[in-house]
Design a protein around this motif. Sequence first.
Motif, mmCIF file in Angstrom:
data_model
loop_
_atom_site.group_PDB
_atom_site.id
_atom_site.type_symbol
_atom_site.label_atom_id
_atom_site.label_comp_id
_atom_site.label_asym_id
_atom_site.label_seq_id
_atom_site.Cartn_x
_atom_site.Cartn_y
_atom_site.Cartn_z
ATOM 1 N N LEU A 128 0.791 -1.243 -0.083
ATOM 2 C CA LEU A 128 -0.127 0.039 0.034
ATOM 3 C C LEU A 128 1.040 1.171 -0.082
ATOM 4 O O LEU A 128 0.638 1.988 -1.004
ATOM 5 C CB LEU A 128 -0.947 -0.044 1.042
ATOM 6 N N THR A 129 1.889 1.371 0.972
ATOM 7 C CA THR A 129 2.659 2.512 0.993
ATOM 8 C C THR A 129 3.578 2.640 -0.243
ATOM 9 O O THR A 129 4.028 3.776 -0.400
ATOM 10 C CB THR A 129 3.634 2.762 2.501
ATOM 11 N N SER A 130 4.000 1.569 -0.716
ATOM 12 C CA SER A 130 4.942 1.682 -1.954
ATOM 13 C C SER A 130 4.254 2.087 -3.177
ATOM 14 O O SER A 130 4.925 2.469 -4.245
ATOM 15 C CB SER A 130 5.877 0.408 -2.030
ATOM 16 N N GLY A 131 2.818 1.971 -3.266
ATOM 17 C CA GLY A 131 1.942 2.467 -4.333
ATOM 18 C C GLY A 131 2.007 1.195 -5.296
ATOM 19 O O GLY A 131 1.597 1.212 -6.255
ATOM 20 N N LYS A 132 2.322 -0.037 -4.812
ATOM 21 C CA LYS A 132 2.155 -1.229 -5.808
ATOM 22 C C LYS A 132 0.992 -2.208 -5.693
ATOM 23 O O LYS A 132 0.973 -3.330 -6.137
ATOM 24 C CB LYS A 132 3.514 -1.904 -5.638
ATOM 25 N N LEU A 133 0.119 -1.773 -4.680
ATOM 26 C CA LEU A 133 -0.873 -2.725 -4.276
ATOM 27 C C LEU A 133 -1.933 -3.025 -5.201
ATOM 28 O O LEU A 133 -2.009 -4.007 -5.481
ATOM 29 C CB LEU A 133 -1.826 -2.455 -3.044
ATOM 30 N N ASN A 134 -2.484 -1.964 -5.814
ATOM 31 C CA ASN A 134 -3.360 -2.250 -6.929
ATOM 32 C C ASN A 134 -2.533 -2.986 -8.172
ATOM 33 O O ASN A 134 -3.443 -4.064 -8.597
ATOM 34 C CB ASN A 134 -3.772 -0.820 -7.511
ATOM 35 N N THR A 135 -1.493 -2.775 -8.644
ATOM 36 C CA THR A 135 -0.696 -3.609 -9.505
ATOM 37 C C THR A 135 -0.725 -5.110 -9.163
ATOM 38 O O THR A 135 -0.922 -5.877 -9.959
ATOM 39 C CB THR A 135 0.452 -3.094 -9.809
ATOM 40 N N TYR A 136 -0.169 -5.172 -7.826
ATOM 41 C CA TYR A 136 -0.186 -6.365 -7.457
ATOM 42 C C TYR A 136 -1.199 -7.352 -7.415
ATOM 43 O O TYR A 136 -1.417 -8.330 -7.738
ATOM 44 C CB TYR A 136 0.491 -6.364 -5.957
ATOM 45 N N LEU A 137 -2.420 -6.710 -6.916
ATOM 46 C CA LEU A 137 -3.476 -7.455 -6.900
ATOM 47 C C LEU A 137 -4.303 -7.762 -8.238
ATOM 48 O O LEU A 137 -4.743 -8.896 -8.692
ATOM 49 C CB LEU A 137 -4.619 -6.706 -6.154
ATOM 50 N N ALA A 138 -4.065 -6.744 -9.127
ATOM 51 C CA ALA A 138 -4.438 -7.123 -10.569
ATOM 52 C C ALA A 138 -3.748 -8.450 -11.197
ATOM 53 O O ALA A 138 -4.279 -9.204 -11.816
ATOM 54 C CB ALA A 138 -4.244 -5.891 -11.344
ATOM 55 N N ASP A 139 -2.429 -8.403 -10.686
ATOM 56 C CA ASP A 139 -1.586 -9.615 -11.201
ATOM 57 C C ASP A 139 -2.086 -10.997 -10.517
ATOM 58 O O ASP A 139 -2.148 -11.935 -11.438
ATOM 59 C CB ASP A 139 -0.122 -9.288 -10.909
ATOM 60 N N ILE A 140 -2.226 -10.814 -9.528
ATOM 61 C CA ILE A 140 -2.826 -12.088 -8.633
ATOM 62 C C ILE A 140 -4.049 -12.598 -9.316
ATOM 63 O O ILE A 140 -4.309 -13.654 -9.408
ATOM 64 C CB ILE A 140 -2.918 -11.736 -7.326
ATOM 65 N N ASN A 141 -4.880 -11.507 -9.425
ATOM 66 C CA ASN A 141 -6.229 -11.878 -10.099
ATOM 67 C C ASN A 141 -6.040 -12.560 -11.257
ATOM 68 O O ASN A 141 -6.869 -13.641 -11.652
ATOM 69 C CB ASN A 141 -7.003 -10.613 -10.205
ATOM 70 N N ARG A 142 -5.244 -11.930 -12.319
ATOM 71 C CA ARG A 142 -4.911 -12.579 -13.774
ATOM 72 C C ARG A 142 -4.429 -13.891 -13.511
ATOM 73 O O ARG A 142 -4.902 -14.813 -14.211
ATOM 74 C CB ARG A 142 -4.137 -11.673 -14.418
ATOM 75 N N GLN A 143 -3.529 -14.043 -12.774
ATOM 76 C CA GLN A 143 -2.652 -15.560 -12.551
ATOM 77 C C GLN A 143 -3.827 -16.381 -12.183
ATOM 78 O O GLN A 143 -4.214 -17.699 -12.352
ATOM 79 C CB GLN A 143 -1.755 -15.258 -11.490
ATOM 80 N N ALA A 144 -4.723 -15.965 -10.915
ATOM 81 C CA ALA A 144 -5.634 -17.087 -10.578
ATOM 82 C C ALA A 144 -6.797 -17.293 -11.630
ATOM 83 O O ALA A 144 -7.183 -18.415 -11.748
ATOM 84 C CB ALA A 144 -6.250 -16.414 -9.167
ATOM 85 N N GLN A 145 -7.032 -16.348 -12.560
ATOM 86 C CA GLN A 145 -7.971 -16.633 -13.589
ATOM 87 C C GLN A 145 -7.665 -17.465 -14.462
ATOM 88 O O GLN A 145 -7.960 -18.617 -14.874
ATOM 89 C CB GLN A 145 -8.746 -15.304 -13.964
ATOM 90 N N GLU A 146 -6.379 -17.412 -14.794
ATOM 91 C CA GLU A 146 -5.741 -18.282 -15.858
ATOM 92 C C GLU A 146 -5.581 -19.645 -15.268
ATOM 93 O O GLU A 146 -5.888 -20.705 -15.914
ATOM 94 C CB GLU A 146 -4.522 -17.514 -16.314
#
Length: 123
Positions: A56-74
């Motif tokens: 959250l504080t590094s500004g990478k949370l949204n990108t990280y979660l979007a990547d997790i979502n893509r990996q999980a869906q695939e």
Amino acid sequence: MKSIFEQLGGTYHEENGYLIPDLRLPTEEEQPIGTWGQRHLDYLKQYQKVTYTNLLTSGKLNTYLADINRQAQERFERLIEGMKQVQGITERLKEENALEWTGRMNNVRACAREIVNEEIIYA
């Protein structure tokens, strides 16, 4: 003499006679986060608070979660296709016996969901 915060370009505002630092999180690109990403976010908030705070504080949370979502869906889709082949769940079965096809597909989806949860979401 300037504080370290001021030397780094930080500013303050006054509230009730106190100087309060103006703190902002770094901006990050907004990306849609699906169901898998939301589940992982809940998991991070509850069980991985340090990782959540760092992202959250590094500004990478949204990108990280979007990547997790893509990996999980695939992974979910690959698992379903593999299980359908192994169990002989075909379009022909769907045409001949829709009720059996639906029951078997629900079972396959539930199994795939559990595997994805175990391997990616709650890991």
